[in-house]
Design a protein around this motif. Structure first.
Motif, PDB file in Angstrom:
ATOM      1  N   TRP A   1     119.210  45.483  95.576  1.00  0.00           N
ATOM      2  CA  TRP A   1     118.797  46.824  95.160  1.00  0.00           C
ATOM      3  C   TRP A   1     118.209  46.799  93.744  1.00  0.00           C
TER       4      TRP A   1
ATOM      5  N   CYS B   1     118.029  49.143  90.931  1.00  0.00           N
ATOM      6  CA  CYS B   1     118.718  50.374  90.566  1.00  0.00           C
ATOM      7  C   CYS B   1     117.887  51.210  89.611  1.00  0.00           C
TER       8      CYS B   1
ATOM      9  N   MET C   1     118.822  56.731  92.544  1.00  0.00           N
ATOM     10  CA  MET C   1     120.002  56.450  93.355  1.00  0.00           C
ATOM     11  C   MET C   1     121.195  57.335  93.002  1.00  0.00           C
TER      12      MET C   1
ATOM     13  N   CYS D   1     123.313  45.921  92.082  1.00  0.00           N
ATOM     14  CA  CYS D   1     121.957  45.945  91.523  1.00  0.00           C
ATOM     15  C   CYS D   1     121.494  44.532  91.203  1.00  0.00           C
TER      16      CYS D   1
ATOM     17  N   VAL E   1     126.299  49.471  91.822  1.00  0.00           N
ATOM     18  CA  VAL E   1     125.324  50.543  91.674  1.00  0.00           C
ATOM     19  C   VAL E   1     125.927  51.715  90.908  1.00  0.00           C
TER      20      VAL E   1
ATOM     21  N   LEU F   1     124.769  53.306  87.258  1.00  0.00           N
ATOM     22  CA  LEU F   1     124.361  54.709  87.141  1.00  0.00           C
ATOM     23  C   LEU F   1     125.184  55.440  86.091  1.00  0.00           C
TER      24      LEU F   1
END
Length: 670
Positions: free
Chosen positions: A523, A525, A529, A575, A583, A587
């Motif tokens: 992913w 990031c 998300m 990520c 993730v 964030l």
């Protein structure tokens, strides 16, 4: 209570001890009475322990605990029949270990005459082979279950056992005697069999026009009765003619590589037949015509190279057919006869490369089909206007392993209107649009480990009842927008083990979703998300459990089956652009995306009173239509309500003090 026989001694003292132990085993004191020291027999039925041979163990055993009963009950559950489960509570059983022919001759005369089940386990070597004649078992006329197991043992069928119901023979040799009485038929079973596939009914010219594919010609090898009897004398094939009460027959690993149409003749009560691991290479015509009430037939783990419809002809009551682990390479309309009641067909571990049209036209009631082998890839495709699974209109479960196709195209699953579970394994590059069209009852779709790299935006259109979708461990790098707009009943989506970097927001708008597996993906990031939810991505579905509402007495009032969902932090997506951190950690700690916005589907995307979202392709069409119809229109301004007009802006500017021009300020400074 189980009562075991004791090995007979050679001295009087040993005999006396044996008598005393037997007396103590079959009696017990009367409790709660003045005659507490008086002994009386048990109320349960007793065995004739005095006649149990020393090499045997005699006991009262529940029928469901017998080895053959476990297999019987397993097969009964497969086709929803519990009649075999209703057996007597106790069965008089003798289990004997035999090492030589002399031991068998010594103990057979000492077996209890009221014996109901007998298990002979041969543990000898090749030099001391055991031979058991069926005529020696006729004095045990109450015998219902017979099992003989052990390499090196031979069962010589010289007299029918008409009282036997269940027979299990494993890794022994079956041999017929010259004195065995065989039936004499005036005509062959083929005289009363009328079915022929379309390729044999139509003239070649008409058939080639209507059915453009040509099928292989497999002529039946039917000989005269005299020739067949001569073959029987040469090969000494066994026959179970006269075993009229037999319901279950297992012949496993007995090197019974040749079958003939008289072997099972007269077995009108036979419903379960297992012929696994016998190196059978071919089914002769009408091989099971004498047992037309068969419900379960297993020919698994043999060497069958081809199927001809005459081999299984006449089995109109058959419900379960197991042909797994053979050498079948292709299937056509000549493979199967009419099997109107067949529920399950297992063709796994056969190197089947092609399924020609018409293969399953005579299996209209089949509910479960399994295919696929590591030895050869199954070519999954359409043939002209025909699908490979035509006429399987009642099929509920389809499992295909090692399939091979560049594109899973529309029409491959044509006719599978009632399919509920579909599982594919193999090599599939892409999924075409509407590939699952018409499968309105599909609830579980598993296309894992297939190397899928491309998905059409409309691949799952029409599959509105889907609850479980797995695309895990493929090569997906992108998920099209609107892919799941038509799946409002989805509860679990698995996308782990792909090459995904971003994900459309629609995955988290599904109203009933409980699990979205996103781990094992690289992913990238970003704050896009922030709508991801850990209570959807970090959970796994547990095994199904039964939950009941009980009354005050503890009796269940109503029950339902549920699948609990458990948190598993090892499933968290990570990520790739932040050193593999979670993730949700990125964030919260590194991106500082602020408060998570709750995404709601726009109102213009909803139709009807139910508020169902439009599919993505329909959104694109509506946008194009609106852009084409858009024309300039005259705008009327209302100063009291409109705040974006020119008059409103000028009035606001006049109410605020204006700075002096730059030139005036400069002149004053000078």
């Amino acid at each position: 209570m189980k009562m075991r026989g004791i090995v007979q001694g050679s001295s009087n003292g040993a005999i006396g001890c044996k008598m005393l132990l037997i007396f103590l085993m079959v009696t017990k004191p009367i409790h709660g009475s003045a005659l507490g020291n008086v002994l009386r027999p048990e109320s349960e039925p007793n065995l004739e322990v005095l006649t149990c041979p020393g090499k045997c163990v005699c006991q009262l055993e529940a029928f469901n605990e017998l080895p053959i009963a476990r297999w019987v009950n397993h097969m009964a559950r497969d086709y929803g029949d519990d009649s075999f489960l209703q057996q007597p509570t106790h069965t008089k059983l003798a289990t004997c270990l035999v090492q030589s022919q002399d031991e068998w001759q010594e103990l057979r005369d000492y077996l209890p005459t009221d014996l109901q089940a007998l298990i002979l386990l041969y543990t000898g070597n090749v030099e001391n082979q055991l031979a058991v004649n069926t005529s020696s078992l006729r004095p045990l006329n109450q015998l219902r279950t017979l099992e003989i197991r052990g390499t090196g043992a031979t069962l010589i069928i010289d007299d029918p056992l008409e009282f036997l119901q269940y027979a299990n023979f494993e890794h022994i040799r079956l041999q017929a005697s010259d004195r065995l009485q065989r039936p004499k038929f005036s005509k062959l079973p083929s005289d009363d069999y009328e079915y022929k596939p379309p390729s044999e009914l139509l003239p070649p010219s008409e058939y080639s026009t209507k059915y453009p594919l040509q099928f292989e010609d497999a002529a039946s090898d039917i000989v005269t009765y005299e020739q067949h009897m001569q073959r029987l004398k040469q090969t000494r094939m066994p026959s179970f003619f006269g075993w009229g009460r037999l319901e279950v027959l297992r012949i496993v690993g007995c090197k019974l590589d040749k079958l003939h149409w008289q072997m099972f003749d007269g077995l009108t009560q036979l419903r379960d037949l297992n012929l696994e691991r016998n190196s059978i290479e071919e089914l002769p015509p009408f091989a099971f015509s004498g047992a037309l009430q068969l419900k379960s037939l297993s020919l698994a783990h043999n060497s069958l190279r081809r199927l001809h419809y005459l081999g299984l002809a006449g089995l109109l009551q058959l419900e379960t057919l197991n042909l797994a682990d053979n050498r079948l390479e292709r299937l056509s309309e000549l493979s199967f006869p009419p099997l109107p009641k067949l529920q399950k067909a297992d063709l796994r571990s056969n190197p089947v490369r092609y399924i020609l049209p018409g293969t399953f036209w005579v299996m209209n009631d089949t509910r479960e089909l399994r295919m696929g082998s590591d030895q050869a890839a199954l070519d999954l495709r359409t043939w002209f206007i025909y699908g490979q699974f035509d006429s399987l209109n009642e099929l509920r479960t389809l499992i295909l392993g090692n399939v091979s196709t560049e594109t899973l195209e529309q029409g491959v699953f044509k006719g599978l209107y009632r399919l509920e579970f579909l599982k594919l394994r193999g090599k599939i590059h892409s999924l075409q649009f509407d590939v699952f069209a018409g499968m309105e009852h599909l609830r579980e779709l598993d296309i894992s480990q297939c190397g899928v790299s491309e998905l059409s935006m409309d691949a799952f259109m029409g599959v509105k009842r889907l609850k479980f979708l797995s695309l895990s461990h493929n090569n997906l790098t992108n998920i099209p927008h609107g892919l799941l707009d038509d799946q409002q009943r989805l509860e679990e989506v698995q996308l782990q083990g792909n090459q995904l970097k971003t994900l459309p927001t629609s995955f988290f708008r599904l109203p009933l979703v409980r699990v979205i597996r996103l781990d094992q993906n690289p992913w990238q990031c970003s704050c896009q998300m922030q709508y991801w939810k850990p209570y959807l991505t970090n959970v796994v579905r547990g095994p199904i459990v039964k939950r009941c509402v009980k009354d005050i007495n503890g009796d269940p009032l109503s029950c339902r089956h549920e699948a609990p969902y458990e948190t598993d932090r090892s499933l968290v997506p990570r990520c790739s652009n932040y050193n593999g951190r979670s993730v949700y950690y990125v964030l919260r700690k590194q991106l500082h995306c602020g408060d998570i916005q709750i995404l709601q589907p726009p109102s213009h995307n909803r139709i009807g009173t139910r508020g169902l979202p439009l599919p993505h392709w329909r959104k694109v069409e509506l946008h194009e239509e609106q852009s084409k119809k858009a024309t300039p229109r005259k705008i009327t301004h209302k100063p009291t309500k409109q705040r974006n007009t020119l008059q409103f802006v000028l009035r606001q500017q006049n109410q605020q003090p204006h700075p002096e021009p730059l030139e005036l300020e400069m002149s004053n400074e000078i």
